[in-house]
Every structure is written in C-alpha cells, then in structure tokens.
Design an enzyme around this catalytic site. Structure first.
Site, short mmCIF file in Angstrom:
data_model
loop_
_atom_site.label_atom_id
_atom_site.label_comp_id
_atom_site.label_asym_id
_atom_site.label_seq_id
_atom_site.Cartn_x
_atom_site.Cartn_y
_atom_site.Cartn_z
N TYR A 45 45.60 55.41 50.31
CA TYR A 45 44.64 55.14 49.23
C TYR A 45 43.34 55.91 49.43
CZ TYR A 45 47.71 51.45 47.63
OH TYR A 45 48.77 50.77 47.14
N GLN A 54 60.34 50.30 47.43
CA GLN A 54 59.98 51.14 46.28
C GLN A 54 60.61 50.65 44.98
OE1 GLN A 54 60.65 55.30 47.00
NE2 GLN A 54 58.71 55.52 48.06
N SER A 71 53.84 50.47 40.59
CA SER A 71 54.21 51.86 40.27
C SER A 71 54.94 51.93 38.93
CB SER A 71 55.13 52.44 41.36
OG SER A 71 54.39 52.66 42.52
N ARG A 129 53.93 48.61 50.15
CA ARG A 129 54.44 49.87 49.58
C ARG A 129 55.17 50.67 50.66
NH1 ARG A 129 50.15 51.87 45.01
NH2 ARG A 129 51.58 51.40 43.33
N ASP A 188 58.63 47.88 43.26
CA ASP A 188 57.20 48.14 43.12
C ASP A 188 56.77 48.10 41.65
OD1 ASP A 188 54.62 49.04 43.20
OD2 ASP A 188 55.03 50.83 44.38
P1 NAD Z 1 45.26 53.77 42.70
O1 NAD Z 1 45.63 53.13 41.43
O2 NAD Z 1 44.75 52.93 43.82
O3 NAD Z 1 44.12 54.88 42.42
C1 NAD Z 1 44.32 55.91 41.49
C2 NAD Z 1 43.81 57.22 42.04
O4 NAD Z 1 42.39 57.26 41.98
C3 NAD Z 1 44.18 57.50 43.49
O5 NAD Z 1 44.93 58.69 43.56
C4 NAD Z 1 42.83 57.63 44.19
O6 NAD Z 1 42.85 58.58 45.25
C5 NAD Z 1 41.94 58.09 43.04
N1 NAD Z 1 40.50 57.94 43.28
C6 NAD Z 1 39.82 56.94 43.90
N2 NAD Z 1 38.51 57.20 43.93
C7 NAD Z 1 38.32 58.40 43.30
C8 NAD Z 1 37.20 59.18 43.00
N3 NAD Z 1 35.96 58.81 43.37
N4 NAD Z 1 37.38 60.36 42.34
C9 NAD Z 1 38.61 60.75 41.97
N5 NAD Z 1 39.74 60.04 42.22
C10 NAD Z 1 39.59 58.88 42.88
O7 NAD Z 1 46.45 54.68 43.19
P2 NAD Z 1 48.01 54.39 43.14
O8 NAD Z 1 48.57 54.93 41.92
O9 NAD Z 1 48.25 52.95 43.46
O10 NAD Z 1 48.47 55.29 44.36
C11 NAD Z 1 47.83 55.16 45.64
C12 NAD Z 1 48.68 55.73 46.73
O11 NAD Z 1 49.83 54.96 46.94
C13 NAD Z 1 49.16 57.16 46.50
O12 NAD Z 1 49.11 57.85 47.74
C14 NAD Z 1 50.58 56.97 46.10
O13 NAD Z 1 51.38 58.10 46.36
C15 NAD Z 1 50.95 55.82 47.00
N6 NAD Z 1 52.13 55.10 46.54
C16 NAD Z 1 53.11 54.83 47.45
C17 NAD Z 1 54.25 54.16 47.05
C18 NAD Z 1 55.35 53.83 48.02
O14 NAD Z 1 56.20 53.09 47.71
N7 NAD Z 1 55.35 54.35 49.20
C19 NAD Z 1 54.36 53.76 45.75
C20 NAD Z 1 53.34 54.04 44.86
C21 NAD Z 1 52.22 54.71 45.28
#
Ligand code: NAD
Length: 376
Positions: free
Chosen positions: A230, A127, A133, A122, A130
C-alpha cells in the site's frame, strides 16, 4: 447448512450476495438456501431465477434469516436483523469494521459471528475471495464510462468529412485496482491516457497498459510502498512537489479520475480549487475516494458539483452498485470461494478457526469481539 442471500432493503444498494448461479451450486452441495423476496431484483436476478436454482423465497429479510446458519449479505444486516439470527450463526459482508466498530459489538451482543469480507487478508490463496478487488475493478471501469456520459465531447480521435475531433486527455490519479481498470478502459475508448501514483511498482503497470506515467520520482517515491503493497502517507515536501506537477498537468486534461487512498487515513487531497480553476469548461473529475474524504477539493458525496468555470466534479457513492448485475456476480463468486472455510466436509456450518483467512476476517466469536484490530 441453511444459507441465506439477502441485501439491504431500500437505500442505495442494488447488489445481492448470491446469484442464481451460486445458489444452484450451494443447492447442489446439499445446502438449504433461502433468498429474501426481491433481493436480486435491482441486479436483474428475479425471484423466479432463484427458485429455478433451487432456493426458497422468504417474504422479508427477517423471515429469511430466522433458521440460517450463515447469512450472506453485501453490507451486513441491520441490528434488528442480527437480533433475529440464531445464536451462533454467521454473517458475511463488507462490514467496514474500522469505520464502524459498533457493528462488531452488535454482532457480539447477538452471539453472531461476523465475517468482514473487507478484512480478508490479501494473500494469493485469498485472491478469489477478494471483494475489494472485484468491486474496485468494476468501479474503475464504470468511472470512465460515466465520465464519458457527462463529458460533452468524444473520447477517440475522429477524422470525419466535417473535420477532425481531437482525442480526450484522461488522467488517472492512483493506480491501484480501480485505477488500473480505469486506465485500461480509457485506453480502449481511445483517450490519450496518463496516470500517477506514489508507489514505484505502478510505473511499469501503467506503461504495460499503454499509458504514460507521470510522477515526482525522488528518493521518497522510491520508498513509498509499504511491505503490504500500500501507499505511505507522503511528507509535506513531497506533497508540494506533487501538487506543482499535478497543477501543470491537470490544466491540459479533459477527464481526471482520482482513486488515491492510504489505509487507515483520510484520502489525500490531490486536486485543489486553484487547479480546478485552470481546467477548461466541460472537464470532468470523478472522485472515487469521496467516501474517504475525497481527492478533489469541493467534491461532495453523492452529488455532481459544477464549478463557476464549468468543471464537473462527480462524487457518486457506491460505484459497484451502479453495475449491480456484474458486481453481484463477482461478489457472489467471491463468497462462494470463501464458503469452504466455514463449511465442514459434510456441509455443516463449521468455521475453521485455525485458518489465517478466518482469523483475518472474523470480528466476533462466542459473543465477544475477537479481532485484534478492534480489541487492541
Ligand atoms: P488503494 O485503494 O488502497 O489505493 C489506490 C491507489 O492510490 C494505490 O495504488 C495507492 O498507491 C495510490 N495512492 C495513495 N496515495 C497517493 C498519492 N498521494 N498520490 C497518488 N496515488 C496515491 O489500492 P488498492 O487498489 O487496494 O491496491 C493496493 C495494493 O494492493 C496494490 O499494490 C495492489 O496490487 C495490491 N493488491 C493485492 C492483492 C492480492 O491479492 N495480493 C489484491 C488486490 C490488490
């Protein structure tokens, strides 16, 4: 290069890995594209549209892949399909390698290079490739719309001659990609929206969407995000405080969407049976984490469970497939953006093994499983 768009036959998958739009682009670039008959039917892309885009139509998945250099798939093909591929060919898909390491072994055995789109790093450059996402975003949207369909009341406040309807209260647990879109969707529909997460960075994101952030904001919370962005596994003490806060808040909610995941672990249980018992009849919980064990106690994969006090817990699987046309469109564009990494300037299939994205997502090479997450 011969590309192929195919999808799993039958089952719950309605998406397809190439759309008429991306096929037209591939054909324009000089690729020969074969699409398995009916591959896009459940995503509203007919064989005629693929033909008009310049694709050949093959009668089955197995005949479609016979001469392909690269197979574009949503979830990877069956082992039988892998055996029909040319040795040295590649296959793309969401391959869930951590949960299903046997698949990588089968690809190695068939001499096929497997590109797990779910392992694409990521980083900013990736992006546009992805799929996690692009598909999570649609899942987040759809979860709220689906909840609205099950909920026996309205989302927005309505002031009518027959009286006033109070707005629905929607609570989003887990503010990653799916959670953010769920918040935005609930807000657009006029719900009073709150959200929680253990990563402090989400506080501002929630506020920017006009929702209220609710969390146990102690010292552990301040350090809960990994370098990769994460969530960490929280301590038992934090979980107890979080449960106390959730119990109070949830009793006043009408709709709860849970999306909380921790990489490499089972989903944390955030909503217990006792909390469900305090919700009012007709409330709806959508557990988007059900495939990884679930955030809601009593959620069943693939089912809607109604508790004794009339609360509905929705455990649908494969949410992106419920909006297969848009999900395929996004998925196919993600793959189109990935294609230059496996294509030489003359269009021949030639993976760039020096590229960190290829290193990050290729599971196999020359008959061996090579990905460090599977070999170490
Ligand atoms: P994910 O599907 O892994 O998890 C979903 C959400 O659940 C996360 O926000 C996590 O913090 C939350 N979570 C975990 N345990 C929890 C708890 N006990 N109580 C409440 N919430 C809890 O997440 P995702 O959608 O894959 O995103 C993860 C990260 O990756 C984020 O920071 C996102 O911004 C980032 N991201 C980056 C890119 C990139 O290209 N750079 C792309 C997509 C996402």
């Amino acid at each position: 290069m011969n590309d192929v768009a195919l999808q799993k036959k039958g089952g719950a998958e309605a998406r397809v890995a190439a759309t008429p739009e991306t096929v037209a682009g591939y054909v324009k670039d000089g690729h020969v594209v074969t699409v398995a008959k009916g591959a896009g039917a459940r995503a509203d892309y007919s064989d005629d549209l693929y033909k008009a885009a310049g694709a050949k139509i093959a009668t089955t998945n197995l005949t479609a892949v016979k001469d392909a250099d690269l197979v574009l798939s949503v979830n990877g093909g069956t082992e039988k399909l892998l055996a029909s591929l040319k040795s040295g060919a590649g296959i793309t898909g969401v391959l869930s390698p951590t949960d299903n390491p046997k698949y990588a072994a089968a690809c190695a055995k068939a001499g096929v290079t497997a590109y797990a789109l779910d392992y694409i790093p990521r980083i900013s450059r990736a992006q546009a490739m992805d799929v996690l996402s692009s598909q999570s975003n649609l899942s987040g949207y759809r979860s709220v719309v689906e909840a609205g369909g099950i909920y026996g009341r309205a989302f927005p406040m309505m002031m009518t001659a027959a009286g006033t309807i109070a707005p629905a209260k929607v609570f989003i647990m887990g503010v990653g990609v799916a959670g953010l879109q769920a918040i935005a969707t609930a807000r657009r529909l006029g719900a009073v929206t709150t959200a929680t997460d253990v990563r402090p960075a989400t506080k501002e994101q929630v506020a920017s969407l006009g929702a209220k952030f609710i969390a146990v904001e102690n010292e552990e919370f301040k350090a809960a995000e990994t370098a990769g962005g994460y969530a960490k596994q929280m301590s038992a003490e934090y979980q107890a405080l979080q449960a106390e806060l959730t119990a109070k808040h949830i009793a006043k909610q009408d709709i709860v969407i849970t999306t909380a995941l921790i990489p490499g672990r089972a989903a944390p249980v955030l909503v217990t049976k006792a909390m469900l018992g305090n919700m009012r009849p007709g409330s709806v919980l959508i557990d988007l984490a059900v495939e990884r064990g679930g955030n809601v106690e009593g959620a069943k994969p693939g089912e809607i469970v109604t508790t004794d006090n009339g609360v509905h817990i929705v455990g649908h699987l494969n949410w992106p497939s419920r909006m297969a046309a848009d999900a395929s469109n996004m998925f196919a564009r993600n793959i189109k953006n990935f294609l230059p990494l496996v294509t030489a300037e003359d269009g021949a299939y030639a993976p760039d093994w020096d590229d960190e994205i290829i290193k990050g997502c290729a599971l196999t090479k020359d008959g061996e499983v090579v990905h460090e997450r599977l070999t170490s």
